[in-house]
Scaffold this motif. Structure first.
Motif, short mmCIF file in Angstrom:
data_model
loop_
_atom_site.label_atom_id
_atom_site.label_comp_id
_atom_site.label_asym_id
_atom_site.label_seq_id
_atom_site.Cartn_x
_atom_site.Cartn_y
_atom_site.Cartn_z
N UNK A 33 54.64 31.57 -40.40
CA UNK A 33 53.28 31.54 -39.87
C UNK A 33 52.44 30.52 -40.64
N UNK A 34 52.53 30.58 -41.95
CA UNK A 34 51.79 29.63 -42.79
C UNK A 34 52.30 28.20 -42.55
N UNK A 35 53.60 28.04 -42.44
CA UNK A 35 54.18 26.72 -42.22
C UNK A 35 53.70 26.13 -40.89
N UNK A 36 53.68 26.93 -39.84
CA UNK A 36 53.24 26.45 -38.54
C UNK A 36 51.76 26.06 -38.58
N UNK A 37 50.94 26.86 -39.23
CA UNK A 37 49.52 26.55 -39.33
C UNK A 37 49.30 25.28 -40.14
N UNK A 38 49.97 25.17 -41.26
CA UNK A 38 49.81 23.99 -42.12
C UNK A 38 50.27 22.72 -41.39
N UNK A 39 51.37 22.81 -40.67
CA UNK A 39 51.88 21.65 -39.94
C UNK A 39 50.90 21.23 -38.86
N UNK A 40 50.38 22.20 -38.14
CA UNK A 40 49.40 21.92 -37.09
C UNK A 40 48.15 21.24 -37.68
N UNK A 41 47.69 21.73 -38.80
CA UNK A 41 46.52 21.15 -39.46
C UNK A 41 46.81 19.73 -39.96
N UNK A 42 47.99 19.52 -40.49
CA UNK A 42 48.36 18.19 -40.99
C UNK A 42 48.40 17.19 -39.84
N UNK A 43 49.01 17.57 -38.73
CA UNK A 43 49.07 16.66 -37.58
C UNK A 43 47.68 16.38 -37.01
N UNK A 44 46.82 17.39 -36.95
CA UNK A 44 45.46 17.19 -36.46
C UNK A 44 44.69 16.25 -37.38
N UNK A 45 44.85 16.40 -38.68
CA UNK A 45 44.19 15.51 -39.65
C UNK A 45 44.65 14.08 -39.44
N UNK A 46 45.95 13.89 -39.35
CA UNK A 46 46.49 12.54 -39.18
C UNK A 46 46.03 11.94 -37.86
N UNK A 47 46.01 12.73 -36.81
CA UNK A 47 45.56 12.25 -35.52
C UNK A 47 44.10 11.79 -35.58
N UNK A 48 43.29 12.54 -36.28
CA UNK A 48 41.86 12.21 -36.37
C UNK A 48 41.56 11.06 -37.33
N UNK A 49 42.27 10.98 -38.43
CA UNK A 49 41.90 10.03 -39.48
C UNK A 49 42.83 8.83 -39.63
N UNK A 50 44.02 8.87 -39.08
CA UNK A 50 44.98 7.81 -39.33
C UNK A 50 45.41 7.10 -38.05
N UNK A 51 45.52 7.81 -36.96
CA UNK A 51 46.03 7.21 -35.73
C UNK A 51 45.18 6.01 -35.32
N UNK A 52 45.85 4.90 -35.02
CA UNK A 52 45.09 3.73 -34.55
C UNK A 52 44.40 4.04 -33.22
N UNK A 53 43.23 3.53 -33.07
CA UNK A 53 42.47 3.73 -31.82
C UNK A 53 42.46 2.47 -31.02
#
Length: 53
Positions: A33-53
């Motif tokens: 449960x913790x792993x799934x939540x952490x992974x989801x948060x990590x991907x959301x962070x990367x999508x918001x702050x790193x993904x080229x627009x």
């Protein structure tokens, strides 16, 4: 350090999830449960702050 940075920061703690809690090949430490939540948060962070627009 986070408080002094001036950047918005969110710290998340997972009770009973120690080091390597995302290691699904190690039943003794894996916390799905913790792993799934952490992974989801990590991907959301990367999508918001790193993904080229």
């Amino acid at each position: 350090a986070a408080a002094r940075s001036g950047a918005p920061t969110e710290l998340v703690s997972y009770p009973d999830a120690g080091h390597a809690f995302h290691s699904d090949d190690r039943e003794a430490v894996y916390r799905p449960v913790a792993a799934a939540d952490a992974w989801s948060r990590a991907l959301a962070f990367l999508d918001e702050h790193v993904r080229p627009r």
